[in-house]
Design a protein around this motif. Structure first.
Motif, PDB file in Angstrom:
ATOM      1  N   VAL A  27       0.877  -0.860   0.105  1.00 14.42           N
ATOM      2  CA  VAL A  27      -0.184   0.291  -0.301  1.00 14.42           C
ATOM      3  C   VAL A  27       0.872   1.008  -0.493  1.00 14.42           C
ATOM      4  N   SER A  28       0.229   2.116  -0.327  1.00 16.07           N
ATOM      5  CA  SER A  28       0.859   3.659  -0.372  1.00 16.07           C
ATOM      6  C   SER A  28       1.019   3.613   1.349  1.00 16.07           C
ATOM      7  N   THR A  29       2.339   4.813   1.448  1.00 12.72           N
ATOM      8  CA  THR A  29       2.870   5.568   2.660  1.00 12.72           C
ATOM      9  C   THR A  29       1.628   6.218   3.219  1.00 12.72           C
ATOM     10  N   ARG A  30       1.032   6.952   2.844  1.00 16.30           N
ATOM     11  CA  ARG A  30      -0.728   7.781   3.136  1.00 16.30           C
ATOM     12  C   ARG A  30      -1.191   6.472   3.752  1.00 16.30           C
ATOM     13  N   THR A  31      -1.749   5.767   3.027  1.00 18.53           N
ATOM     14  CA  THR A  31      -2.536   4.666   3.690  1.00 18.53           C
ATOM     15  C   THR A  31      -1.951   4.006   4.526  1.00 18.53           C
ATOM     16  N   VAL A  32      -0.479   3.976   5.167  1.00 21.69           N
ATOM     17  CA  VAL A  32      -0.316   3.406   6.578  1.00 21.69           C
ATOM     18  C   VAL A  32      -0.877   4.217   7.617  1.00 21.69           C
ATOM     19  N   TRP A  33      -0.403   5.817   7.093  1.00 27.79           N
ATOM     20  CA  TRP A  33      -1.227   6.389   8.250  1.00 27.79           C
ATOM     21  C   TRP A  33      -2.332   6.663   8.162  1.00 27.79           C
ATOM     22  N   ARG A  34      -3.274   6.424   7.501  1.00 23.41           N
ATOM     23  CA  ARG A  34      -4.882   6.447   7.220  1.00 23.41           C
ATOM     24  C   ARG A  34      -5.037   5.908   8.139  1.00 23.41           C
ATOM     25  N   LEU A  35      -4.120   3.924   8.033  1.00 23.55           N
ATOM     26  CA  LEU A  35      -4.599   3.219   8.321  1.00 23.55           C
ATOM     27  C   LEU A  35      -4.319   3.237  10.072  1.00 23.55           C
ATOM     28  N   LEU A  36      -3.298   3.667  10.266  1.00 25.01           N
ATOM     29  CA  LEU A  36      -2.877   4.438  12.059  1.00 25.01           C
ATOM     30  C   LEU A  36      -3.926   5.054  12.528  1.00 25.01           C
ATOM     31  N   SER A  37      -4.376   6.018  11.656  1.00 26.48           N
ATOM     32  CA  SER A  37      -5.599   7.082  12.357  1.00 26.48           C
ATOM     33  C   SER A  37      -7.016   6.252  12.621  1.00 26.48           C
ATOM     34  N   THR A  38      -7.690   5.232  11.633  1.00 24.48           N
ATOM     35  CA  THR A  38      -8.050   5.185  12.479  1.00 24.48           C
ATOM     36  C   THR A  38      -8.729   3.800  12.704  1.00 24.48           C
ATOM     37  N   GLY A  39      -6.861   3.489  13.544  1.00 23.48           N
ATOM     38  CA  GLY A  39      -7.827   2.488  14.030  1.00 23.48           C
ATOM     39  C   GLY A  39      -7.148   0.648  14.236  1.00 23.48           C
ATOM     40  N   GLN A  40      -6.689   0.611  12.434  1.00 25.08           N
ATOM     41  CA  GLN A  40      -7.390  -0.389  12.157  1.00 25.08           C
ATOM     42  C   GLN A  40      -5.786  -0.567  11.943  1.00 25.08           C
ATOM     43  N   LEU A  41      -4.920  -0.786  12.286  1.00 21.67           N
ATOM     44  CA  LEU A  41      -2.963  -0.801  12.320  1.00 21.67           C
ATOM     45  C   LEU A  41      -2.357  -0.813  13.902  1.00 21.67           C
ATOM     46  N   VAL A  42      -1.668  -1.844  14.345  1.00 23.33           N
ATOM     47  CA  VAL A  42      -0.657  -1.753  15.488  1.00 23.33           C
ATOM     48  C   VAL A  42      -0.228  -0.584  15.619  1.00 23.33           C
ATOM     49  N   GLN A  43      -0.368  -0.047  17.042  1.00 24.11           N
ATOM     50  CA  GLN A  43       1.032   1.220  17.172  1.00 24.11           C
ATOM     51  C   GLN A  43       1.708   0.993  16.949  1.00 24.11           C
ATOM     52  N   PRO A  44       2.824   1.883  16.375  1.00 28.19           N
ATOM     53  CA  PRO A  44       4.099   1.877  16.300  1.00 28.19           C
ATOM     54  C   PRO A  44       4.458   2.885  18.087  1.00 28.19           C
ATOM     55  N   LEU A  45       5.962   2.199  18.474  1.00 29.28           N
ATOM     56  CA  LEU A  45       6.839   3.215  18.352  1.00 29.28           C
ATOM     57  C   LEU A  45       7.211   4.686  18.573  1.00 29.28           C
ATOM     58  N   ARG A  46       7.333   5.097  19.208  1.00 28.28           N
ATOM     59  CA  ARG A  46       8.060   6.480  19.210  1.00 28.28           C
ATOM     60  C   ARG A  46       9.208   6.862  19.717  1.00 28.28           C
ATOM     61  N   VAL A  51       8.973   7.045  13.566  1.00 28.17           N
ATOM     62  CA  VAL A  51       7.722   6.344  14.264  1.00 28.17           C
ATOM     63  C   VAL A  51       8.431   5.059  13.567  1.00 28.17           C
ATOM     64  N   ARG A  52       8.285   3.830  14.543  1.00 27.97           N
ATOM     65  CA  ARG A  52       8.777   2.543  13.541  1.00 27.97           C
ATOM     66  C   ARG A  52       7.845   1.342  14.582  1.00 27.97           C
ATOM     67  N   TRP A  53       7.117   0.912  13.846  1.00 29.46           N
ATOM     68  CA  TRP A  53       6.840  -0.470  14.184  1.00 29.46           C
ATOM     69  C   TRP A  53       7.605  -2.137  14.123  1.00 29.46           C
ATOM     70  N   ARG A  54       7.218  -2.408  15.567  1.00 21.07           N
ATOM     71  CA  ARG A  54       8.002  -4.057  15.906  1.00 21.07           C
ATOM     72  C   ARG A  54       7.504  -4.853  14.674  1.00 21.07           C
ATOM     73  N   ILE A  55       8.158  -5.186  14.169  1.00 28.65           N
ATOM     74  CA  ILE A  55       8.666  -6.182  12.594  1.00 28.65           C
ATOM     75  C   ILE A  55       7.515  -7.509  13.920  1.00 28.65           C
ATOM     76  N   ASP A  56       7.292  -8.287  14.757  1.00 30.38           N
ATOM     77  CA  ASP A  56       6.933  -8.886  15.007  1.00 30.38           C
ATOM     78  C   ASP A  56       5.438  -8.891  15.564  1.00 30.38           C
ATOM     79  N   GLU A  57       5.091  -7.709  15.870  1.00 29.67           N
ATOM     80  CA  GLU A  57       3.935  -7.998  15.423  1.00 29.67           C
ATOM     81  C   GLU A  57       2.874  -7.051  14.860  1.00 29.67           C
ATOM     82  N   VAL A  58       3.789  -6.739  13.612  1.00 31.36           N
ATOM     83  CA  VAL A  58       3.044  -6.495  12.317  1.00 31.36           C
ATOM     84  C   VAL A  58       2.479  -7.651  11.618  1.00 31.36           C
TER      85      VAL A  58
END
Length: 71
Positions: A27-46, A51-58
């Motif tokens: 998907v596009s990077t914009r879609t990643v941010w959209r998924l995050l803002s709508t609660g459809q994606l695991v939360q990242p670490l700041r 901003v980074r995501w744990r690959i095991d959680e993903v």
């Protein structure tokens, strides 16, 4: 040498950036941010300004069918 005194090696945590996550999800990077803002994606670490995501959680999230994430 006493085996009880040995410390097991630490597991390294692999982190990925939004660009890498977007590529992983095809998907596009914009879609990643959209998924995050709508609660459809695991939360990242700041970390500082990053901003980074744990690959095991993903991977677990994907294996579970990409469920909506409750905060």
């Amino acid at each position: 040498m006493n085996k009880e005194n040995l410390v097991p090696p630490k597991q390294s945590v692999q982190l990925i950036a939004a660009e890498e996550l977007a590529e992983m999800l095809d998907v596009s990077t914009r879609t990643v941010w959209r998924l995050l803002s709508t609660g459809q994606l695991v939360q990242p670490l700041r970390i500082g300004g990053s901003v980074r995501w744990r690959i095991d959680e993903v991977q677990e999230w994907i294996n579970n069918g990409c469920p909506v994430v409750t905060k």
